[in-house]
Design an enzyme around this catalytic site. Sequence first.
Site, PDB file in Angstrom:
ATOM      1  N   GLY A  48       0.762  -1.249   0.000  1.00 19.81           N
ATOM      2  CA  GLY A  48       0.000   0.000   0.000  1.00 19.81           C
ATOM      3  C   GLY A  48       0.789   1.294   0.000  1.00 19.81           C
ATOM      4  O   GLY A  48       0.303   2.310  -0.480  1.00 19.81           O
ATOM      5  N   ASP A 103       0.942   3.024   4.465  1.00 19.37           N
ATOM      6  CA  ASP A 103      -0.193   3.652   3.776  1.00 19.37           C
ATOM      7  C   ASP A 103      -1.233   4.139   4.780  1.00 19.37           C
ATOM      8  O   ASP A 103      -1.700   5.259   4.723  1.00 19.37           O
ATOM      9  CB  ASP A 103      -0.831   2.676   2.754  1.00 19.37           C
ATOM     10  CG  ASP A 103      -1.256   1.343   3.359  1.00 19.37           C
ATOM     11  OD1 ASP A 103      -0.926   1.054   4.532  1.00 19.37           O
ATOM     12  OD2 ASP A 103      -1.936   0.571   2.648  1.00 19.37           O
ATOM     13  N   ASP A 106      -4.773   1.620  10.633  1.00 22.96           N
ATOM     14  CA  ASP A 106      -6.203   1.396  10.844  1.00 22.96           C
ATOM     15  C   ASP A 106      -6.380   0.920  12.297  1.00 22.96           C
ATOM     16  O   ASP A 106      -6.464   1.738  13.208  1.00 22.96           O
ATOM     17  CB  ASP A 106      -6.670   0.375   9.803  1.00 22.96           C
ATOM     18  CG  ASP A 106      -8.149   0.081   9.850  1.00 22.96           C
ATOM     19  OD1 ASP A 106      -8.909   0.942  10.293  1.00 22.96           O
ATOM     20  OD2 ASP A 106      -8.562  -1.025   9.446  1.00 22.96           O
ATOM     21  N   GLY A 108      -4.047  -0.571  13.876  1.00 19.60           N
ATOM     22  CA  GLY A 108      -2.715  -0.466  14.460  1.00 19.60           C
ATOM     23  C   GLY A 108      -2.081  -1.834  14.707  1.00 19.60           C
ATOM     24  O   GLY A 108      -0.935  -1.935  15.140  1.00 19.60           O
ATOM     25  N   LYS A 109      -2.843  -2.887  14.395  1.00 15.34           N
ATOM     26  CA  LYS A 109      -2.399  -4.253  14.694  1.00 15.34           C
ATOM     27  C   LYS A 109      -1.071  -4.609  14.010  1.00 15.34           C
ATOM     28  O   LYS A 109      -0.160  -5.157  14.629  1.00 15.34           O
ATOM     29  CB  LYS A 109      -3.495  -5.228  14.250  1.00 15.34           C
ATOM     30  CG  LYS A 109      -3.253  -6.652  14.625  1.00 15.34           C
ATOM     31  CD  LYS A 109      -4.429  -7.515  14.183  1.00 15.34           C
ATOM     32  CE  LYS A 109      -4.078  -8.976  14.382  1.00 15.34           C
ATOM     33  NZ  LYS A 109      -5.105  -9.859  13.854  1.00 15.34           N
ATOM     34  N   THR A 110      -0.973  -4.292  12.723  1.00 12.76           N
ATOM     35  CA  THR A 110       0.230  -4.649  11.960  1.00 12.76           C
ATOM     36  C   THR A 110       1.481  -4.068  12.616  1.00 12.76           C
ATOM     37  O   THR A 110       2.431  -4.794  12.926  1.00 12.76           O
ATOM     38  CB  THR A 110       0.124  -4.116  10.515  1.00 12.76           C
ATOM     39  OG1 THR A 110      -1.121  -4.517   9.971  1.00 12.76           O
ATOM     40  CG2 THR A 110       1.253  -4.629   9.649  1.00 12.76           C
ATOM     41  N   LEU A 111       1.469  -2.765  12.831  1.00 13.11           N
ATOM     42  CA  LEU A 111       2.673  -2.128  13.384  1.00 13.11           C
ATOM     43  C   LEU A 111       2.912  -2.539  14.826  1.00 13.11           C
ATOM     44  O   LEU A 111       4.052  -2.773  15.230  1.00 13.11           O
ATOM     45  CB  LEU A 111       2.563  -0.602  13.272  1.00 13.11           C
ATOM     46  CG  LEU A 111       2.769  -0.051  11.869  1.00 13.11           C
ATOM     47  CD1 LEU A 111       2.691   1.468  11.879  1.00 13.11           C
ATOM     48  CD2 LEU A 111       4.106  -0.500  11.288  1.00 13.11           C
ATOM     49  N   LYS A 134      -6.660   6.273  10.899  1.00 11.93           N
ATOM     50  CA  LYS A 134      -8.067   6.243  11.314  1.00 11.93           C
ATOM     51  C   LYS A 134      -8.107   6.145  12.837  1.00 11.93           C
ATOM     52  O   LYS A 134      -8.156   5.028  13.382  1.00 11.93           O
ATOM     53  CB  LYS A 134      -8.767   5.015  10.725  1.00 11.93           C
ATOM     54  CG  LYS A 134      -9.020   5.066   9.230  1.00 11.93           C
ATOM     55  CD  LYS A 134      -9.767   3.799   8.822  1.00 11.93           C
ATOM     56  CE  LYS A 134      -9.988   3.714   7.329  1.00 11.93           C
ATOM     57  NZ  LYS A 134     -10.445   2.377   6.908  1.00 11.93           N
ATOM     58  N   ASP A 162      -5.939  -0.257  -1.823  1.00 15.45           N
ATOM     59  CA  ASP A 162      -6.758  -1.066  -2.725  1.00 15.45           C
ATOM     60  C   ASP A 162      -8.049  -1.549  -2.077  1.00 15.45           C
ATOM     61  O   ASP A 162      -8.183  -1.595  -0.852  1.00 15.45           O
ATOM     62  CB  ASP A 162      -5.977  -2.292  -3.186  1.00 15.45           C
ATOM     63  CG  ASP A 162      -5.856  -3.340  -2.086  1.00 15.45           C
ATOM     64  OD1 ASP A 162      -5.437  -2.981  -0.972  1.00 15.45           O
ATOM     65  OD2 ASP A 162      -6.208  -4.504  -2.329  1.00 15.45           O
TER      66      ASP A 162
HETATM   67  P1  IMP Z   1      -3.951  -2.196  10.549  1.00 17.26           P
HETATM   68  O1  IMP Z   1      -5.376  -2.517  10.901  1.00 17.26           O
HETATM   69  O2  IMP Z   1      -3.520  -0.868  11.139  1.00 17.26           O
HETATM   70  O3  IMP Z   1      -3.031  -3.320  10.926  1.00 17.26           O
HETATM   71  O4  IMP Z   1      -3.896  -2.013   8.961  1.00 17.26           O
HETATM   72  C1  IMP Z   1      -3.600  -3.098   8.126  1.00 17.26           C
HETATM   73  C2  IMP Z   1      -3.721  -2.791   6.668  1.00 17.26           C
HETATM   74  O5  IMP Z   1      -5.098  -2.806   6.305  1.00 17.26           O
HETATM   75  C3  IMP Z   1      -3.219  -1.455   6.131  1.00 17.26           C
HETATM   76  O6  IMP Z   1      -1.816  -1.412   5.935  1.00 17.26           O
HETATM   77  C4  IMP Z   1      -3.964  -1.389   4.797  1.00 17.26           C
HETATM   78  O7  IMP Z   1      -3.248  -2.087   3.800  1.00 17.26           O
HETATM   79  C5  IMP Z   1      -5.274  -2.094   5.110  1.00 17.26           C
HETATM   80  N1  IMP Z   1      -6.373  -1.112   5.282  1.00 17.26           N
HETATM   81  C6  IMP Z   1      -6.887  -0.628   6.424  1.00 17.26           C
HETATM   82  N2  IMP Z   1      -7.889   0.254   6.164  1.00 17.26           N
HETATM   83  C7  IMP Z   1      -7.986   0.337   4.809  1.00 17.26           C
HETATM   84  C8  IMP Z   1      -8.840   1.099   3.915  1.00 17.26           C
HETATM   85  O8  IMP Z   1      -9.706   1.903   4.295  1.00 17.26           O
HETATM   86  N3  IMP Z   1      -8.631   0.894   2.578  1.00 17.26           N
HETATM   87  C9  IMP Z   1      -7.689   0.032   2.079  1.00 17.26           C
HETATM   88  N4  IMP Z   1      -6.880  -0.680   2.885  1.00 17.26           N
HETATM   89  C10 IMP Z   1      -7.025  -0.533   4.235  1.00 17.26           C
END
Ligand code: IMP
Length: 177
Positions: A48, A103, A106, A108-111, A134, A162
């Site tokens: 992303g 990118d 969201d 924050g789980k990944t990081l 977010k 995407d």
């Molecule tokens: P996390 O929930 O912070 O771990 O985010 C994981 C991944 O989900 C991000 O790096 C994005 O690739 C994907 N993601 C989260 N929200 C969106 C969105 O609104 N549109 C597209 N991809 C998203």
Amino acid sequence: MVTIRVHDKEFKEYLPAVLIQQRVTELAQQINTDYANKQPLFLAILNGSFMFAADLYRQIKLDAEISFIKIASYQGMRSSGQVMSAVGMDQDLHGREVIIVEDIVDTGKTLHHFLPSLHQLEPASIRIATFLHKPEATTFPVLIDYVGFSIPNQFVVGYGLDYDGLGRNFGALYQLA
Ligand code: IMP
């Protein structure tokens, strides 16, 4: 109003391309100031962040390197906790000033799950630059240093993000209509 169709869904324009470019310029200027006389290493998280990373890095005036990695998750053999590890990490991070480029943060789980393994490589510092955040969706604590835009908890596509593989190629950001 500008709308696009990706797969089965309609999206409406949320952040025009020029606004995104202005904000990326501001972030780059901030990083140029904060890292004056330093040689940071940008670690861009695929897929992303490729567009944000390219636009940001293009405006960095420092002796900075960039490397692209993927984050893969796996279940630890002994612990029940989820572990995220980097695929494609060919840089020695020891003593480096690392700037992670994402990118979107969201949940924050990944990081949150990836950062401990990065700390083990003993960089001098780690900062996080994300195009989008977010805040309402973020439940895993992550300290973010550079945020392009804070947005409501709605699904977005474009500028590298995407919907099921499509929509990354738009220069603007679009929100579910
Ligand atoms: P996390 O929930 O912070 O771990 O985010 C994981 C991944 O989900 C991000 O790096 C994005 O690739 C994907 N993601 C989260 N929200 C969106 C969105 O609104 N549109 C597209 N991809 C998203």
